[in-house]
Each structure stands twice: as C-alpha cells, then as structure tokens.
Write an enzyme that holds these catalytic residues in place. Structure first.
Site, PDB file in Angstrom:
ATOM      1  CE  LYS A 183      -4.044  -1.866   0.215  1.00 20.57           C
ATOM      2  NZ  LYS A 183      -5.433  -1.819   0.008  1.00 20.57           N
ATOM      3  CE  LYS A 227     -12.905  -4.655  -0.282  1.00 28.55           C
ATOM      4  NZ  LYS A 227     -12.089  -3.680   0.381  1.00 28.55           N
ATOM      5  CE  LYS A 272      -5.667  -8.466  -2.324  1.00 31.13           C
ATOM      6  NZ  LYS A 272      -6.198  -8.319  -1.009  1.00 31.13           N
TER       7      LYS A 272
HETATM    8  P1  ATP Z   1      -8.236  -3.447  -1.308  1.00 30.69           P
HETATM    9  O1  ATP Z   1      -8.055  -3.697  -2.772  1.00 30.69           O
HETATM   10  O2  ATP Z   1      -8.994  -2.205  -1.001  1.00 30.69           O
HETATM   11  O3  ATP Z   1      -6.983  -3.613  -0.507  1.00 30.69           O
HETATM   12  P2  ATP Z   1      -9.201  -6.143  -0.966  1.00 30.69           P
HETATM   13  O4  ATP Z   1      -9.879  -6.549  -2.237  1.00 30.69           O
HETATM   14  O5  ATP Z   1      -7.860  -6.709  -0.689  1.00 30.69           O
HETATM   15  O6  ATP Z   1      -9.216  -4.580  -0.816  1.00 30.69           O
HETATM   16  P3  ATP Z   1     -10.067  -6.416   1.768  1.00 30.69           P
HETATM   17  O7  ATP Z   1     -11.098  -5.528   2.347  1.00 30.69           O
HETATM   18  O8  ATP Z   1      -8.654  -6.132   2.093  1.00 30.69           O
HETATM   19  O9  ATP Z   1     -10.206  -6.500   0.194  1.00 30.69           O
HETATM   20  O10 ATP Z   1     -10.411  -7.904   2.125  1.00 30.69           O
HETATM   21  C1  ATP Z   1     -11.621  -8.386   2.647  1.00 30.69           C
HETATM   22  C2  ATP Z   1     -11.557  -9.893   2.776  1.00 30.69           C
HETATM   23  O11 ATP Z   1     -11.508 -10.486   1.485  1.00 30.69           O
HETATM   24  C3  ATP Z   1     -10.332 -10.413   3.515  1.00 30.69           C
HETATM   25  O12 ATP Z   1     -10.708 -11.544   4.260  1.00 30.69           O
HETATM   26  C4  ATP Z   1      -9.385 -10.801   2.419  1.00 30.69           C
HETATM   27  O13 ATP Z   1      -8.488 -11.792   2.825  1.00 30.69           O
HETATM   28  C5  ATP Z   1     -10.368 -11.329   1.388  1.00 30.69           C
HETATM   29  N1  ATP Z   1      -9.837 -11.188   0.033  1.00 30.69           N
HETATM   30  C6  ATP Z   1      -9.496 -10.023  -0.579  1.00 30.69           C
HETATM   31  N2  ATP Z   1      -9.085 -10.245  -1.833  1.00 30.69           N
HETATM   32  C7  ATP Z   1      -9.145 -11.587  -2.019  1.00 30.69           C
HETATM   33  C8  ATP Z   1      -8.838 -12.432  -3.128  1.00 30.69           C
HETATM   34  N3  ATP Z   1      -8.384 -11.941  -4.252  1.00 30.69           N
HETATM   35  N4  ATP Z   1      -9.018 -13.765  -2.974  1.00 30.69           N
HETATM   36  C9  ATP Z   1      -9.482 -14.273  -1.809  1.00 30.69           C
HETATM   37  N5  ATP Z   1      -9.792 -13.526  -0.735  1.00 30.69           N
HETATM   38  C10 ATP Z   1      -9.630 -12.195  -0.823  1.00 30.69           C
END
Ligand code: ATP
Ligand code: LTN
Length: 331
Positions: A114, A199, A196
């Site tokens: 980040k 979002k 990964k």
């Molecule tokens: P950002 O892109 O804003 O960092 P993010 O997509 O990583 O967000 P988080 O809010 O950090 O989402 O994660 C919420 C939940 O979803 C956590 O339990 C995280 O481990 C899970 N998660 C996020 N991305 C993935 C993915 N690509 N595959 C599986 N689990 C995920």
C-alpha cells in the site's frame, strides 16, 4: 449466551465487494454462521488509511452492510455493525500499539504494497493498520477469523500481540485461529493473474463485482488473460487457467481435480463461458435479495444500530479487563 465459539471478520469499505472477497471471505462467513456466534463488521476505520471521498464512503458503508445480508448473513442471529460505531476498537488499538514493535509492523507486506501504491500518503494509520485489526479480533475473545490468505500475516501478528499481552498480564485475550479456504484463498485478477483480485483495482476488467450483471460477468471472463498453450490443466505457471479453475471449484463446491476432469478436452472459450455461467448462477439469488433489501432501509438501520449496541457490550467486557490489568482507575 450459548456455548458456541466466536467468529469475527470484516471487509473494508473501499471499491466494491469482489468475487475474491466473496469466495475468500463472505461465502465462508455464511457457511459458518450457524455453528458460531458471529460478529461481522464493515471496518470503516481501516478504510481511511487511504483517502476516501466522504459522500461515497457513507454510501459504500451502507452498500457493504446490505451486501453482507444479501449474501445470506443473518443479521439478527449474528452481530453486524459499523466499526466506527463501537469506540472500543480505537481504544483497544491504542493500548495494543504500545505492545507492538515498529520492526514487526515494518515487515507487513500489505503495508509495503500500500505504501508503494500511495507514495504520497504513507500515513501512520497505514503503518498501524494491523494493530487496529488485532484490536477488532481480540476485543471479542474471537476463536476463529475467516479471511483470505493475504490476511494471514496480520492474523499471525494479532496472535503474537495476544500472546505477548497475556505473557505480562495473565490470560486476558483468547489467541485466535485463522480460517482460510483451500481453493479460494487467493483469487487472482482476471487481467493480471499473477496478482490478487483487488477491489481497488483501477482496471474494472480485473475484478468481478458481486453486483455485476450477467452480461458484464460474461464479458469480463471472456477477456480474462490465460495462456497460449490451449490445454486446460492445473499446474505451476498456468496462472490464468488455474485461477479460472479455482473460481469454478469454489463456486461449485468441488475439488480442482474434479473441475479439471470436467473440462478435459475442451477449449478456453468453453471454460470461460462455463465459469461465467456458474458465477452468474451463484450471484443471482444474492443480487435479488440485495435489490429487495435496498428498499428496506429501516430494517437495515435497526440491524446495525442493535448490532453496535450488542458489540459494544461484549467489547466493554474485554476493555474493562484490559484497563484493570494496565492499572487504570475504574470508571
Ligand atoms: P483493497 O483492494 O482495497 O486492498 P481487498 O480486495 O484486498 O481490498 P479487503 O477488504 O482487504 O479486500 O479484504 C476483505 C476480505 O476479502 C479479507 O478476508 C481478504 O483476505 C479477502 N480477500 C481479498 N481479496 C481476495 C482475493 N483476491 N481472494 C481471496 N480472498 C480475498
Ligand atoms: N485487514 C482486513 C480487514 C479487517 C479484518 C479485521 C479481517 C480488518 N479487521 C478483523 C478480519 C478480522 C483486510 O481484509 N484487509
């Protein structure tokens, strides 16, 4: 109180809830909710470690909570709430900050990622983010934390902090375990399957939002990056195809081996179409419930207001214990 164990988990209200969040976290929350006392939060305090537009954040917080419910979380049996409505999270985070080392926080890969993405805003909150997450978990004497594998390092830190605090003051915190799904621990971006699915990806073709309509889902899968081998197999290096097989397996609740057999001899076009169809069917009931819930704001308001009250009561018990142990004068 019953004798069920406790689950805590949360998603930060940034971007939109993706298929990665759903398969990595939310779907498991739904599957586990009957066997545990569950506490699910929209972790809005965490989200401001990256700049947010206030009007959008407020709307997104509501949308996220509504999507938790639409996915099948029972907000009456379980506790759903906004993290900022329970001040104990910030209070405990301060205390735990004093039991966490700079060295530990500097090793967190999410902080490194980040801070390279937001080089103009490497704020102290981004650095201490995992301490707030530890507070979220430890406040509720949580047994199990269902998350994707990207959160494993943060979870281990939460355990280390709990063990450290308990080492000084006796058994104050339960030391939590993670619950990380097998096939869906790390769903990858459809556009860059070596990173990964995230979002906050500026390229919307990289992720599926769980609110995407069927045509959009089909189009995004059609454009998904694969490879030029043309063979549907799950092996090292076939990132794009592995990802599609993982998604299909997680959605259909079957092993990857079974999915590979199902697709043997078919082409990538067919694979993408079938994965898209499975995802569309998985999300359809959720999207219908979402549309209904959006018309029922009063009900949602009641759930998160009561949720915060119930959460605050549970949190206050841990916080009181912590304050006594530290030597603060009783309130
Ligand atoms: P950002 O892109 O804003 O960092 P993010 O997509 O990583 O967000 P988080 O809010 O950090 O989402 O994660 C919420 C939940 O979803 C956590 O339990 C995280 O481990 C899970 N998660 C996020 N991305 C993935 C993915 N690509 N595959 C599986 N689990 C995920
Ligand atoms: N850091 C998590 C979100 C989060 C969380 C939590 C998850 C904040 N507090 C407590 C589980 C338990 C993330 O996914 N980025």
């Amino acid at each position: 109180m019953n004798d069920k164990k406790t689950i805590f988990s949360g998603i930060q209200p940034t971007g939109c809830i993706t298929l990665g969040n759903y398969l990595g976290a939310l779907k498991n929350w739904v599957n586990l909710q009957n066997d545990y006392n569950c506490i699910f939060s929209v972790v809005d305090l965490h989200s401001i470690t990256v700049r947010q537009d206030s009007a959008q954040l407020r709307k997104r917080c509501m949308d996220f909570l509504t999507q938790y419910l639409a996915c099948g979380i029972d907000g009456e049996e379980n506790i759903v709430f906004f993290q900022s409505h329970v001040p104990a999270h910030s209070e405990l985070a301060w205390v735990l900050n004093c039991f966490t080392y700079m060295g530990e926080l500097s090793r967190m890969t999410q902080f490194k990622d980040k801070s390279s993405k937001h080089a103009d805003n490497i704020n102290a909150g981004l650095f201490t983010y995992p301490v707030l997450m530890a507070a979220d978990i430890l406040l509720y004497q949580t047994d199990l934390v269902p998350v994707g594998i990207d959160q494993k390092q943060h979870l281990e830190l939460a355990r280390d902090i709990a063990i450290r605090f308990n080492g000084v003051f006796g058994d104050v915190f339960k030391v939590p375990e993670g619950y990380i799904p097998k096939e869906a621990a790390r769903i990858m971006s459809l556009q860059d399957p070596t990173s990964k699915m995230s979002k906050s990806d500026p390229n919307v073709n990289g992720f599926i939002s769980i609110l995407d309509d069927p045509d959009t889902i089909r189009r995004k899968f059609k454009r998904a990056v694969t490879d030029s081998e043309g063979e549907i197999a799950f092996r090292e290096g076939k990132h794009g195809v592995n990802n599609l097989l993982n998604i299909y397996s997680a959605v259909t609740n079957q092993s990857v081996e079974k999915s590979v057999n199902e697709f043997s001899g078919l082409g990538y076009g067919e694979l993408k179409e079938r994965v898209a169809q499975a995802v569309i069917e998985e999300l359809r009931p959720m999207q219908e419930r979402y549309a209904d819930l959006c018309k029922n704001k009063d009900y949602i308001n009641k759930l998160y207001t009561e949720g915060a009250q119930r959460a605050a009561y549970l949190a206050s018990k841990t916080l009181r214990k912590v304050h006594r142990k530290l030597g603060y004068v009783d309130r």
